[in-house]
Scaffold this active site. Structure first.
Site, PDB file in Angstrom:
ATOM      1  N   ARG A  44       1.003  -1.275   0.143  1.00  0.00           N
ATOM      2  CA  ARG A  44       0.051   0.074  -0.058  1.00  0.00           C
ATOM      3  C   ARG A  44       0.915   1.306  -0.089  1.00  0.00           C
ATOM      4  NH1 ARG A  44      -2.015   0.777   4.265  1.00  0.00           N
ATOM      5  NH2 ARG A  44      -1.100  -1.024   5.722  1.00  0.00           N
ATOM      6  N   LYS A 184      -9.098  -2.371   0.836  1.00  0.00           N
ATOM      7  CA  LYS A 184      -8.758  -1.440   2.088  1.00  0.00           C
ATOM      8  C   LYS A 184      -9.458  -0.072   1.844  1.00  0.00           C
ATOM      9  CE  LYS A 184      -6.267  -4.012   4.601  1.00  0.00           C
ATOM     10  NZ  LYS A 184      -6.928  -4.882   5.651  1.00  0.00           N
ATOM     11  N   HIS A 203     -10.467  -4.380  12.314  1.00  0.00           N
ATOM     12  CA  HIS A 203      -9.508  -5.204  11.277  1.00  0.00           C
ATOM     13  C   HIS A 203      -9.082  -6.352  12.024  1.00  0.00           C
ATOM     14  CE1 HIS A 203      -4.992  -4.998   9.701  1.00  0.00           C
ATOM     15  NE2 HIS A 203      -5.958  -5.625   9.167  1.00  0.00           N
ATOM     16  N   SER A 221      -0.763  -6.939   9.706  1.00  0.00           N
ATOM     17  CA  SER A 221      -0.235  -7.638   8.914  1.00  0.00           C
ATOM     18  C   SER A 221       1.046  -8.329   9.564  1.00  0.00           C
ATOM     19  CB  SER A 221       0.138  -7.098   7.611  1.00  0.00           C
ATOM     20  OG  SER A 221       0.703  -8.021   6.488  1.00  0.00           O
ATOM     21  N   LYS A 225      -3.162 -13.248  12.088  1.00  0.00           N
ATOM     22  CA  LYS A 225      -4.603 -13.115  11.853  1.00  0.00           C
ATOM     23  C   LYS A 225      -5.185 -14.222  10.887  1.00  0.00           C
ATOM     24  CE  LYS A 225      -5.751  -9.272  10.253  1.00  0.00           C
ATOM     25  NZ  LYS A 225      -4.423  -8.847   9.799  1.00  0.00           N
ATOM     26  N   THR A 226      -4.470 -14.139   9.680  1.00  0.00           N
ATOM     27  CA  THR A 226      -5.083 -15.168   8.740  1.00  0.00           C
ATOM     28  C   THR A 226      -4.721 -16.901   9.174  1.00  0.00           C
ATOM     29  OG1 THR A 226      -5.035 -13.453   7.082  1.00  0.00           O
ATOM     30  CG2 THR A 226      -4.931 -15.882   6.352  1.00  0.00           C
ATOM     31  N   ASP A 240     -10.133 -10.781   7.773  1.00  0.00           N
ATOM     32  CA  ASP A 240      -9.230  -9.699   7.827  1.00  0.00           C
ATOM     33  C   ASP A 240     -10.339  -8.412   8.115  1.00  0.00           C
ATOM     34  OD1 ASP A 240      -6.917  -8.088   7.345  1.00  0.00           O
ATOM     35  OD2 ASP A 240      -7.733  -7.236   5.771  1.00  0.00           O
ATOM     36  N   ARG A 305       1.422 -12.160  -1.948  1.00  0.00           N
ATOM     37  CA  ARG A 305      -0.097 -12.342  -1.541  1.00  0.00           C
ATOM     38  C   ARG A 305      -0.848 -13.335  -2.253  1.00  0.00           C
ATOM     39  NH1 ARG A 305      -2.089  -9.686   3.087  1.00  0.00           N
ATOM     40  NH2 ARG A 305      -0.750  -8.248   3.827  1.00  0.00           N
TER      41      ARG A 305
END
Length: 522
Positions: A44, A184, A203, A221, A225-226, A240, A305
């Site tokens: 980003r 996002k 988030h 990130s 989390k994932t 997410d 990703r």
């Protein structure tokens, strides 16, 4: 505006993938996933993100480095330029909703100049037909990767920009190929809209355990989390972005966007198996002969990703939502090796650590971020996507926790026994250890265990966790040099203290955070 012979509407994944290959946008890997690269931007571009500042947004938005203002008149001119450029060649339109709750879904039309970004939108947003997506004042998102901004003419900071027009329901993505910008942007939109409905946008990832209990995983990130929500024993809600309304946790998305660095079938089987035809690999190195992905190769970026629809996950919540969370976990990746693997948080401590949002950037997802590992603080574990003041989200979190009685834990997925710096002696917690800790948090095993207070960091830590060697639990005891541990703990405590005071929080919340000890020499 977009009716032309070049417009392709409502194409499915097969057609989009065929289009992408014919247009030489990408190719298929050995498993059938579409492989693309995004050029010099592989994360980003935070410096290029703006919000249109007008009479309606001016008083609500928390303006600053994250939410940079953009002049409405310049936006109108740029909007027309980008749309004109889009119409000059083949482009794609699809209809979606953002939010899996009937009362809180936002309809959106997505226009892209590449087939692969249209596939990304298909994977990441919730599918809708044209009637559904235009029923309630839809948003419009336009992404034109080939457009080149002129800072002097357009008022941008560089040759690219992401601009959100909250009043007129428009999102402009100009010159940015990294697809994470698209999702996002719409997450930021919901973060602006949902609090007005007394709904907390989060988030976080979320799943449902064997007992039907919902668990939330907050974190930036790289914190897990994932990985942790993709548990073979649980049903996934999402990885997410979620909303927490009274009676419901619902996914804002329709797919997952997972980091691929060091991805393995052994530790992340759900993600591994989801990368097949229909999935999208972004900035992942592929063997030119076998077309096998090399997830350990970070030549392109540490922020490789994969995007895939939730349909690629067998054990998922079909409704894309579930009940309120029994367990809330704040994930942090502590580069200093100071924080314990699990801490039990009081409501005040939960507010403190939610506003702090401490972690380490492991392979930054933002352009210009340092490579390697850098400690950072991000309010609400998602400051780059939060248009409102952090206290608004924190107060909503406290309200939801109090009304439902959720238990809150701070879980460190980072280092122990020393720091994670190149000259440090620490090592990262093994994923099986963290999974055992998460299971103990959610099944109630920590409700009545003996605890101790960790000085300086001011954290309540359990003395036993089922399935976890006790040597991990108290970080001070895991270091070979205890004096060095306390110096590092004091150093981190100072960072926490310097950060939290920017938020102007009440004294009872300040007292729940780390306590600097001036007598500890640096």
């Amino acid at each position: 505006m977009h009716n032309s012979s070049f417009l392709q509407t409502s194409l499915g994944p097969v057609d989009l993938i065929e289009k992408a290959i014919r247009r030489e946008e990408g190719f298929l890997d050995q498993n059938g996933a579409l492989v693309v690269t995004t050029g010099n931007r592989t994360g980003r571009s935070t410096a290029d993100r703006f919000i249109v500042q007008d009479d309606r947004s001016e008083l609500r938005v928390d303006w600053g480095k994250v939410n940079q203002p953009f002049d409405p008149r310049r936006f109108e001119r740029l909007w027309e330029r980008v749309n004109h450029a889009l119409r000059e060649d083949e482009h794609f339109c699809s209809w979606h909703t953002v939010g899996a709750h009937p009362d809180h879904a936002v309809p959106v039309r997505v226009f892209t100049d590449t087939a692969w970004q249209s596939l990304f939108a298909h994977n990441m947003f919730i599918q809708a037909d044209e009637a559904e997506a235009t029923d309630d004042q839809p948003w419009t998102l336009v992404s034109c990767t080939r457009f080149v901004c002129d800072p002097k003419r357009d008022g941008t900071h560089s040759d690219a920009a992401l601009i959100i027009d909250l009043t007129n329901r428009r999102v402009l993505v100009a010159g940015l190929r990294y697809a994470g910008e698209i999702k996002k942007a719409m997450f930021s939109v919901q973060n602006y809209l949902l609090p007005e409905k007394n709904v907390l946008p989060m988030h976080c990832s979320a799943n449902v355990g064997k007992a039907g209990d919902t668990c939330l995983f907050f974190g930036l990130s790289g914190t897990g989390k994932t990985t942790l929500s993709a548990d073979p024993q649980c049903h996934l809600i999402g990885d997410d972005e979620h909303g927490w309304a009274k009676g419901s946790v619902f996914n804002i998305e329709g797919g997952c966007y997972a980091k691929t660095i060091n991805l393995s079938r052994e530790h992340e089987p759900i993600i591994w198996d989801a990368i097949r035809f229909g999935a999208l690999l972004e900035n992942v190195v592929i063997d030119s002969v076998t077309r096998q992905p090399d997830y350990t190769n970070t030549t392109l970026t540490e922020n490789g990703r994969c995007s895939y629809p939730l349909e690629h996950v067998e054990k998922r919540m079909q409704e894309n939502r579930a009940g309120e969370p029994k367990t809330v976990i704040f994930l942090t990746c502590d580069v200093f090796g100071v924080l314990p693997p699990v801490s039990i948080l009081s409501p005040e401590a939960a507010a403190y650590h939610f506003l702090s949002g401490y972690t380490a950037r492991v392979g930054s997802t933002e352009m210009g971020g340092e490579k390697g590992i850098t400690p950072t603080f991000s309010a609400c574990f998602g400051a780059p996507f939060m248009p409102l003041r952090p206290r608004i989200y924190a107060e909503l979190l406290m309200k939801r926790l109090a009304e439902f009685g959720s238990r809150v834990y701070l879980v460190n997925t980072g280092w122990t026994g020393g720091s994670g710096t190149p000259d440090g002696e620490g090592h990262r917690f093994p994923i099986p250890v963290t999974r055992a800790i998460v299971e103990a948090c959610r099944n109630g095993s920590l409700d009545a265990v003996d605890t101790e207070q960790l000085d300086v960091m001011n954290l309540k830590i359990p003395k036993q966790v089922p399935g976890v060697d006790s040597k991990y639990l108290n970080p001070a005891k895991a270091w070979g040099n205890t004096d060095r541990y306390w110096r590092e703990a004091n150093r981190l405590a100072r960072l926490f203290d310097d950060n939290i005071r920017h938020h102007g929080v009440p004294e009872q919340i300040l007292r729940a955070g780390p306590r600097v000890r001036e007598q500890i020499l640096d």
